[in-house]
Design a protein around this motif. Sequence first.
Motif, PDB file in Angstrom:
ATOM      1  N   SER A   1       0.808  -1.219   0.000  1.00  0.00           N
ATOM      2  CA  SER A   1       0.000   0.000   0.000  1.00  0.00           C
ATOM      3  C   SER A   1       0.837   1.263   0.000  1.00  0.00           C
ATOM      4  CB  SER A   1      -0.937   0.000   1.204  1.00  0.00           C
ATOM      5  OG  SER A   1      -0.322  -0.621   2.290  1.00  0.00           O
TER       6      SER A   1
ATOM      7  N   HIS B   1      -8.934   2.681  -2.440  1.00  0.00           N
ATOM      8  CA  HIS B   1      -8.047   1.511  -2.434  1.00  0.00           C
ATOM      9  C   HIS B   1      -8.466   0.513  -3.487  1.00  0.00           C
ATOM     10  CE1 HIS B   1      -9.789   2.096   1.684  1.00  0.00           C
ATOM     11  NE2 HIS B   1     -10.760   1.426   1.132  1.00  0.00           N
ATOM     12  N   GLU B   2      -7.465  -0.175  -4.003  1.00  0.00           N
ATOM     13  CA  GLU B   2      -7.729  -1.153  -5.057  1.00  0.00           C
ATOM     14  C   GLU B   2      -8.254  -2.428  -4.434  1.00  0.00           C
ATOM     15  OE1 GLU B   2      -4.019   0.924  -6.794  1.00  0.00           O
ATOM     16  OE2 GLU B   2      -3.849  -1.249  -6.783  1.00  0.00           O
TER      17      GLU B   2
ATOM     18  N   ARG C   1     -14.141  -8.026   3.462  1.00  0.00           N
ATOM     19  CA  ARG C   1     -13.671  -9.159   4.267  1.00  0.00           C
ATOM     20  C   ARG C   1     -12.162  -9.211   4.243  1.00  0.00           C
ATOM     21  NH1 ARG C   1     -18.016 -11.229   6.997  1.00  0.00           N
ATOM     22  NH2 ARG C   1     -16.600 -12.915   7.458  1.00  0.00           N
ATOM     23  N   ILE C   2     -11.634 -10.086   5.056  1.00  0.00           N
ATOM     24  CA  ILE C   2     -10.185 -10.059   5.258  1.00  0.00           C
ATOM     25  C   ILE C   2      -9.407 -10.282   3.972  1.00  0.00           C
ATOM     26  CG2 ILE C   2      -9.817 -12.483   5.812  1.00  0.00           C
ATOM     27  CD1 ILE C   2      -7.896 -11.528   7.979  1.00  0.00           C
ATOM     28  N   SER C   3      -9.914 -11.072   3.051  1.00  0.00           N
ATOM     29  CA  SER C   3      -9.140 -11.322   1.834  1.00  0.00           C
ATOM     30  C   SER C   3      -9.039 -10.091   0.964  1.00  0.00           C
ATOM     31  CB  SER C   3      -9.749 -12.468   1.035  1.00  0.00           C
ATOM     32  OG  SER C   3      -9.560 -13.661   1.752  1.00  0.00           O
ATOM     33  N   GLU C   4      -9.828  -9.079   1.273  1.00  0.00           N
ATOM     34  CA  GLU C   4      -9.759  -7.834   0.522  1.00  0.00           C
ATOM     35  C   GLU C   4      -8.550  -7.020   0.947  1.00  0.00           C
ATOM     36  OE1 GLU C   4     -13.186  -8.724  -1.524  1.00  0.00           O
ATOM     37  OE2 GLU C   4     -12.144  -6.820  -1.739  1.00  0.00           O
ATOM     38  N   LEU C   5      -8.040  -7.338   2.114  1.00  0.00           N
ATOM     39  CA  LEU C   5      -6.885  -6.588   2.599  1.00  0.00           C
ATOM     40  C   LEU C   5      -5.681  -6.852   1.704  1.00  0.00           C
ATOM     41  CD1 LEU C   5      -7.241  -7.339   6.396  1.00  0.00           C
ATOM     42  CD2 LEU C   5      -7.519  -5.120   5.335  1.00  0.00           C
ATOM     43  N   PRO C   6      -4.820  -5.875   1.569  1.00  0.00           N
ATOM     44  CA  PRO C   6      -3.651  -6.080   0.708  1.00  0.00           C
ATOM     45  C   PRO C   6      -2.712  -7.138   1.294  1.00  0.00           C
ATOM     46  CG  PRO C   6      -3.556  -3.928   1.760  1.00  0.00           C
ATOM     47  CD  PRO C   6      -4.878  -4.507   2.094  1.00  0.00           C
TER      48      PRO C   6
ATOM     49  N   ILE D   1      -0.618  -6.554   4.564  1.00  0.00           N
ATOM     50  CA  ILE D   1      -1.230  -6.665   5.884  1.00  0.00           C
ATOM     51  C   ILE D   1      -1.434  -8.125   6.258  1.00  0.00           C
ATOM     52  CG2 ILE D   1      -3.218  -6.121   7.297  1.00  0.00           C
ATOM     53  CD1 ILE D   1      -3.558  -3.609   5.909  1.00  0.00           C
TER      54      ILE D   1
ATOM     55  N   ILE E   1      -0.072 -10.088   9.541  1.00  0.00           N
ATOM     56  CA  ILE E   1      -0.861 -10.897  10.468  1.00  0.00           C
ATOM     57  C   ILE E   1      -0.250 -12.288  10.600  1.00  0.00           C
ATOM     58  CG2 ILE E   1      -3.106 -11.971  10.870  1.00  0.00           C
ATOM     59  CD1 ILE E   1      -4.360  -9.561   9.448  1.00  0.00           C
TER      60      ILE E   1
ATOM     61  N   TYR F   1     -11.617  -5.712  10.512  1.00  0.00           N
ATOM     62  CA  TYR F   1     -11.177  -5.667   9.114  1.00  0.00           C
ATOM     63  C   TYR F   1     -11.194  -4.222   8.609  1.00  0.00           C
ATOM     64  CZ  TYR F   1     -12.696 -10.552   9.169  1.00  0.00           C
ATOM     65  OH  TYR F   1     -12.889 -11.859   9.488  1.00  0.00           O
TER      66      TYR F   1
ATOM     67  N   TRP G   1      -8.073  -1.808   7.281  1.00  0.00           N
ATOM     68  CA  TRP G   1      -8.053  -1.096   6.002  1.00  0.00           C
ATOM     69  C   TRP G   1      -7.715   0.378   6.218  1.00  0.00           C
ATOM     70  CZ3 TRP G   1      -7.306  -1.696   1.255  1.00  0.00           C
ATOM     71  CH2 TRP G   1      -7.914  -2.710   0.481  1.00  0.00           C
TER      72      TRP G   1
ATOM     73  N   ASP H   1      -4.327   1.202   7.560  1.00  0.00           N
ATOM     74  CA  ASP H   1      -3.330   1.010   6.513  1.00  0.00           C
ATOM     75  C   ASP H   1      -3.365   2.192   5.559  1.00  0.00           C
ATOM     76  OD1 ASP H   1      -2.955  -0.779   3.533  1.00  0.00           O
ATOM     77  OD2 ASP H   1      -1.374  -0.535   5.025  1.00  0.00           O
TER      78      ASP H   1
ATOM     79  N   CYS I   1      -2.722  -5.923  13.692  1.00  0.00           N
ATOM     80  CA  CYS I   1      -2.350  -7.214  13.098  1.00  0.00           C
ATOM     81  C   CYS I   1      -2.203  -8.257  14.199  1.00  0.00           C
ATOM     82  CB  CYS I   1      -1.039  -7.101  12.318  1.00  0.00           C
ATOM     83  SG  CYS I   1      -1.220  -6.248  10.750  1.00  0.00           S
ATOM     84  N   HIS I   2      -1.602  -7.850  15.312  1.00  0.00           N
ATOM     85  CA  HIS I   2      -1.461  -8.781  16.430  1.00  0.00           C
ATOM     86  C   HIS I   2      -2.825  -9.223  16.942  1.00  0.00           C
ATOM     87  CE1 HIS I   2       2.701  -9.345  17.641  1.00  0.00           C
ATOM     88  NE2 HIS I   2       2.928  -8.171  17.135  1.00  0.00           N
TER      89      HIS I   2
ATOM     90  N   MET J   1      -5.634  -9.349  15.283  1.00  0.00           N
ATOM     91  CA  MET J   1      -6.233 -10.256  14.315  1.00  0.00           C
ATOM     92  C   MET J   1      -5.586 -11.635  14.423  1.00  0.00           C
ATOM     93  SD  MET J   1      -8.473 -10.716  12.118  1.00  0.00           S
ATOM     94  CE  MET J   1      -9.107  -9.436  11.099  1.00  0.00           C
ATOM     95  N   ALA J   2      -4.270 -11.647  14.594  1.00  0.00           N
ATOM     96  CA  ALA J   2      -3.551 -12.913  14.707  1.00  0.00           C
ATOM     97  C   ALA J   2      -4.050 -13.686  15.918  1.00  0.00           C
ATOM     98  CB  ALA J   2      -2.049 -12.670  14.796  1.00  0.00           C
TER      99      ALA J   2
ATOM    100  N   PHE K   1     -12.607 -15.622   8.254  1.00  0.00           N
ATOM    101  CA  PHE K   1     -12.092 -14.708   7.247  1.00  0.00           C
ATOM    102  C   PHE K   1     -13.047 -14.518   6.073  1.00  0.00           C
ATOM    103  CE2 PHE K   1      -8.658 -14.481   9.745  1.00  0.00           C
ATOM    104  CZ  PHE K   1      -7.567 -15.305   9.532  1.00  0.00           C
TER     105      PHE K   1
ATOM    106  N   VAL L   1     -13.300 -16.681   3.644  1.00  0.00           N
ATOM    107  CA  VAL L   1     -12.519 -17.074   2.468  1.00  0.00           C
ATOM    108  C   VAL L   1     -13.241 -18.177   1.703  1.00  0.00           C
ATOM    109  CG1 VAL L   1     -10.374 -18.170   1.753  1.00  0.00           C
ATOM    110  CG2 VAL L   1     -10.352 -16.484   3.562  1.00  0.00           C
TER     111      VAL L   1
END
Lengths: 516, 164
Positions: A9, A17-18, A53-58, A61, A65, B97, B101, B104, B116-117, B119-120, B135, B137
């Motif tokens: 980013s 954001h893309e 959702r989380i997979s949208e994050l670059p 990041i 994590i 989430y 974003w 960031d 990040c911590h 979330m981890a 997630f 996914v």
Amino acid sequence: MKNRGCRTSQFLPNKKHEKRSKTKKKENLGKKQKNKGELSSVDRNGGVSYVDRISELPDGILVSILSCLLLKEAAATSVLSRRWRDLWASTMNLNFEDEKNLSDFMEVKPNIQHRKRRSFVSLVDRVLQQHTGPLIEQFRACFFLDRRFARSIDGWIEFAMKKRVQILELEFSAANVKDNYTFPHELLGLETGSSRKDLHSSIPSRHFSECSMGFKSVKVLNLRHVDVSGEGLEYFLMNSPVERLSVVAAKSLVDLRVVSPSSAWKYLAIENCPDLKTIQICNADIISFTYIGVAIDLLLSNVPLLAEVSITELEIESNNFFDSITISVELPFTQLSCYLSQLKYLTMDISEAVYNQDYVFPILANLKHLELICEPHYASALRYLTSFMKASPYLQRLVLKMNIITSWLEVMGIGKTDMEEIVTTEQMETVAKCPHHKLKVIEIVGYRARRFAAKHVMLLLKNAVALEKLVIDPVRHRSRGPSMVKEDIDEEMKARNHAMKHLKKIVPSTVKFVCL
Amino acid sequence: MKKISVRTSDGQEFELEENLAMESATIKTSLDAFSRDDIILLPNVNSWEMVKIIEFFTKVQELETKFGVKFMEKKEGRFLEAFQAEFDKDLSDDNLYCLLWTVDYLGIEVLLENLCHLMAERTKNKTVESCRNLFGVQHDYTPEEEAEIREDYSWAFEGPEIEE
């Protein structure tokens, strides 16, 4: 923004954001309902009620994590989806420590031990092959390894250097220091024409320049049972921006002389190096200094920022029959005399110390935190304690750590006589005469149930008139690295009960009593 | 201390102290390019997110006074624990989430690392299936592909010991 390897980013204000359209599937909305999705986040576009959702994050990041997870957990995410297949391989942290194997290693037979060692080394080799990210922050390997695995370990260090590692930790263990793995000195940038035969490594010379460049990124270096010479360390401290250096059980460390090192260097710890003779530090911004081992020639000059010292120097006198080991309190005080008044934190092991009534303690004018490691028999520590407390008028926190090694006398059932444990009225009077007005917190770590423990604590309480908190912690904490001592849970339970039963009632109401 | 005004996507305005605003690389770039008296528009930032960010900065200052350490400048374990305890309970996964974003986008390193911590922590000790749910996914592997991955990274799926 800091340019870390995988961070993608680079946002400018007002740029949207893309989104990764590949994974933006309608099915996600269905999944969202499965969650107790209280859609508490209002979207920013003011239109569609869709949650990122989380997979949208670059990628960057997600890698951050994954870097926080244990290595195995991170790699397991590879089965989540195609997007996740190789993300873990850019993890910034490679920490190889097998908790389960560490704790029962000493219990198994030697051939099984060796099998475990080989497994560990294979695992690390394999993971390093699969790691694809360009950078790492931490590389740590903690196991019972020695020079037999030199070829692999050399490879690990080379790998870490190439990836510009910042925290490099090699915590090994060997029954005898002469079996230690030797750090490849060429990587430190030393000329290969060194006359020391034992600095040989298996890394081909064309890799040196690449690797020694990598050394410029190291901020923290922890070596345990890894041989490294004074020459190597000196070169390293002068030429790299290292902040923290810790060397434990290195046989080839004989002299360490550092003059005007890099100003980033703040922390030094040297422990149990059997052949060490001299440490000299001059013109350095070092803040924290730790030395545990045999008495050495300690020469410090122009270290104006030194504020934390942990020092234990053993003097060994060989007799005809036995080696008598004593700890000298006077020696470190003499060696550090110019800096005692600026110290804020002091830790000393006084368990084998011989109390000298005539010694005049120097004043520790700025001392706020004092930690004394003493024998389980409080009485011998008490004499020192009163002297230390008198010498540190501004002390706020006192920690007494009961020595982890139970004396063999105790084990045999031959405890010190009760006489030695008794607090004399004389002592009580001396203490009452000079109360301490600043001490706020006392912690007793490794507390054990002893007949006179309560009396001794009472003495402390009498002295510390401004005390706010008393903490009793029966757990004796281990030192770092592969450890060989098992904790005694029963003893801890007994200690806890003893403390609650006997100590709680003598603690005045102004003091908060905590039993962990 | 100079105050910087920002306006979030839903029209709300916030005032940040200059040194805190500068922790955001994005805002800093804006400030360098434009005058400090202008209001900075943040159309990608929501007001609840801004509130959380300000909460974070306040908390950092509290902890810095308590521990006497400059947390912004280095990673500190104690700070991490305290941070997690405070922030973890109010943030739902979705919120986390979104916050990730935004932080960031704003380029606030310290907060990003801590999030990040967080979330981890939420993914630890979860099975693969529950991770997928967490997630959101989409599973897109064929059975053969999945088997291949499990083989390649067998060390991650097995117990601690690998027999060679």
